[in-house]
Design an enzyme around this catalytic site. Structure first.
Site, PDB file in Angstrom:
ATOM      1  N   ARG A  28      -4.736  22.674  39.384  1.00 50.05           N
ATOM      2  CA  ARG A  28      -4.565  22.778  37.936  1.00 50.05           C
ATOM      3  C   ARG A  28      -5.411  21.682  37.282  1.00 50.05           C
ATOM      4  NH1 ARG A  28      -3.175  27.227  38.324  1.00 50.05           N
ATOM      5  NH2 ARG A  28      -1.194  28.205  37.784  1.00 50.05           N
TER       6      ARG A  28
ATOM      7  N   GLU B   5      -7.907  24.281  29.152  1.00 52.38           N
ATOM      8  CA  GLU B   5      -8.645  25.550  29.170  1.00 52.38           C
ATOM      9  C   GLU B   5      -8.444  26.304  27.865  1.00 52.38           C
ATOM     10  OE1 GLU B   5      -7.504  27.630  32.748  1.00 52.38           O
ATOM     11  OE2 GLU B   5      -7.941  25.892  33.984  1.00 52.38           O
TER      12      GLU B   5
ATOM     13  N   HIS C  58     -11.740  29.511  36.039  1.00 56.28           N
ATOM     14  CA  HIS C  58     -10.427  29.806  36.633  1.00 56.28           C
ATOM     15  C   HIS C  58     -10.439  31.157  37.369  1.00 56.28           C
ATOM     16  CE1 HIS C  58      -5.924  28.647  36.200  1.00 56.28           C
ATOM     17  NE2 HIS C  58      -6.096  29.389  37.276  1.00 56.28           N
TER      18      HIS C  58
HETATM   19  C1  8YV Z   1      -4.206  32.906  38.691  1.00 62.41           C
HETATM   20  C2  8YV Z   1      -3.615  30.657  39.568  1.00 62.41           C
HETATM   21  O1  8YV Z   1      -5.305  33.708  38.721  1.00 62.41           O
HETATM   22  O2  8YV Z   1      -1.944  31.695  40.807  1.00 62.41           O
HETATM   23  C3  8YV Z   1      -2.260  30.719  40.159  1.00 62.41           C
HETATM   24  O3  8YV Z   1      -1.498  29.767  39.978  1.00 62.41           O
HETATM   25  O4  8YV Z   1      -4.005  29.684  39.038  1.00 62.41           O
HETATM   26  C4  8YV Z   1      -4.495  31.833  39.669  1.00 62.41           C
HETATM   27  O5  8YV Z   1      -4.436  32.374  40.923  1.00 62.41           O
HETATM   28  C5  8YV Z   1      -4.047  32.446  37.303  1.00 62.41           C
HETATM   29  O6  8YV Z   1      -2.967  31.611  37.173  1.00 62.41           O
HETATM   30  C6  8YV Z   1      -3.950  33.644  36.371  1.00 62.41           C
HETATM   31  O7  8YV Z   1      -2.633  33.993  36.106  1.00 62.41           O
END
Ligand code: 8YV
Length: 321
Positions: free
Chosen positions: A231, A260, A278
């Site tokens: 993150r 973001e 992302h």
């Molecule tokens: C997702 C991510 O694509 O799963 C997660 O925590 O960061 C990614 O795999 C993103 O969160 C979109 O919802």
């Protein structure tokens, strides 16, 4: 809130669930989210949706929030528990795909793939030269992993093909991960000092917020490459811009950002940063698996069954666990 990739909401409608969604494919405003939630028994949410006490107050019939991500730092779990709402996420199905992206960033940043691509396209590349775009050797170096959850382990496993030594730091030692990956547990300080490549796969919690700040960056090797598929707020992005600009570390590969879609001042102008929007789990197959799991969790709870992948309300937030 958003248009979903295949299979979309079909699993829900096939199961007889009535689906209401926003007409346009963009993040819902706070008002729109509260409005959509107000009459709903289930919600399918994204990392950009803040799911908190105010939302639960506005949605008295809500029974389940199904987050399309393994990370759930956008959800206030205590508030969910207080309102008796089950929260689910999408672990497992995106582990390997996100680990692939970590490696794409490591290799791309170390071997200057994006800079090379830009140069070739510019029409100004004069042809091969012995000193052009020299990068960092990857094989045989030391890979450090911050956050040895399932994604960290998948990143570590790939390192054996590159003949790398693997170190990791976690809240607690992961003996299963150590046996499966030959990774060695070290303190956070040792991880910073010894890693040629440092890959962040930790969840975002109060503890991991800005784990990589100016002090941490100062402890890293000057030729280190930093990669973040966890993150954005794991890194103090403004401090990273300074470290990259002053070449206090060699390069970074970032899939996630602190605010973001905004970037810290100066980040976009740095040649030694590879920036990806992302995309960690963004393959056709993985997104389809995530959507299906999200829908199956909703259907299970709405039909009075146990969800397939509930979030442990006492566990850490985030993508890596
Ligand atoms: C997702 C991510 O694509 O799963 C997660 O925590 O960061 C990614 O795999 C993103 O969160 C979109 O919802």
């Amino acid at each position: 809130m958003r248009h979903l990739p295949d299979p979309g909401v079909r699993p829900l409608t096939d199961a007889g669930v009535e689906v209401v969604h926003q007409a346009e494919d963009r993040p819902a405003s706070r008002e729109e989210l509260l409005e959509l939630a107000s009459g709903a028994q289930g919600l399918l949410t994204f990392l950009s949706d803040r799911v908190d006490g105010e939302l639960f107050e506005a949605a008295p019939s809500l029974r389940v929030v199904s987050n399309l991500a393994v990370g759930y730092d956008n959800v206030d779990l205590e508030a969910a528990a207080r309102h008796g709402v089950i929260v689910t996420n999408t672990p497992g199905v995106l582990t390997e795909t996100t680990a692939d992206m970590a490696w794409a960033l490591m290799l791309g940043a170390a071997r200057r793939v994006i800079e090379g691509d830009r140069w070739v396209r510019s029409g100004e590349w004069p042809g091969w030269g012995p000193s052009q775009l020299l990068g960092r050797t990857v094989h045989g170096r030391t890979l450090g992993i911050f956050g040895m959850g399932s994604i960290g382990r998948a990143v570590a496993r790939r390192a054996s093909g590159f003949g790398m030594d693997v170190l990791y730091h976690n809240r607690r030692r992961d003996l299963v991960g150590e046996a499966a990956t030959c990774a060695r547990y070290v303190s956070f300080g040792e991880l910073l000092e010894q890693s040629d490549f440092l890959c962040l796969t930790a969840p975002l919690t109060d503890e991991t917020h800005h784990a990589i700040d100016a002090d941490a960056l100062a402890q890293m090797r000057p030729d280190a490459v930093l990669v973040n598929v966890g993150r954005g707020p794991l890194i103090d992005e403004a401090a990273l811009v300074h470290a990259l600009a002053d070449r206090r570390i060699a390069a970074a590969g970032l899939d996630v950002f602190e605010r973001e879609p905004e970037l810290a001042d100066g980040l976009a102008g740095l040649e030694n940063a590879v920036l990806v929007p992302h995309l960690g789990s963004a393959t056709h197959q993985t997104r389809a698996d995530m959507v299906r799991l999200c829908c199956d969790n909703l259907i299970a709870v709405l039909r009075g069954r146990d969800p397939l992948t509930p979030v442990d309300p006492t566990g850490p937030a985030g993508r890596a666990m």
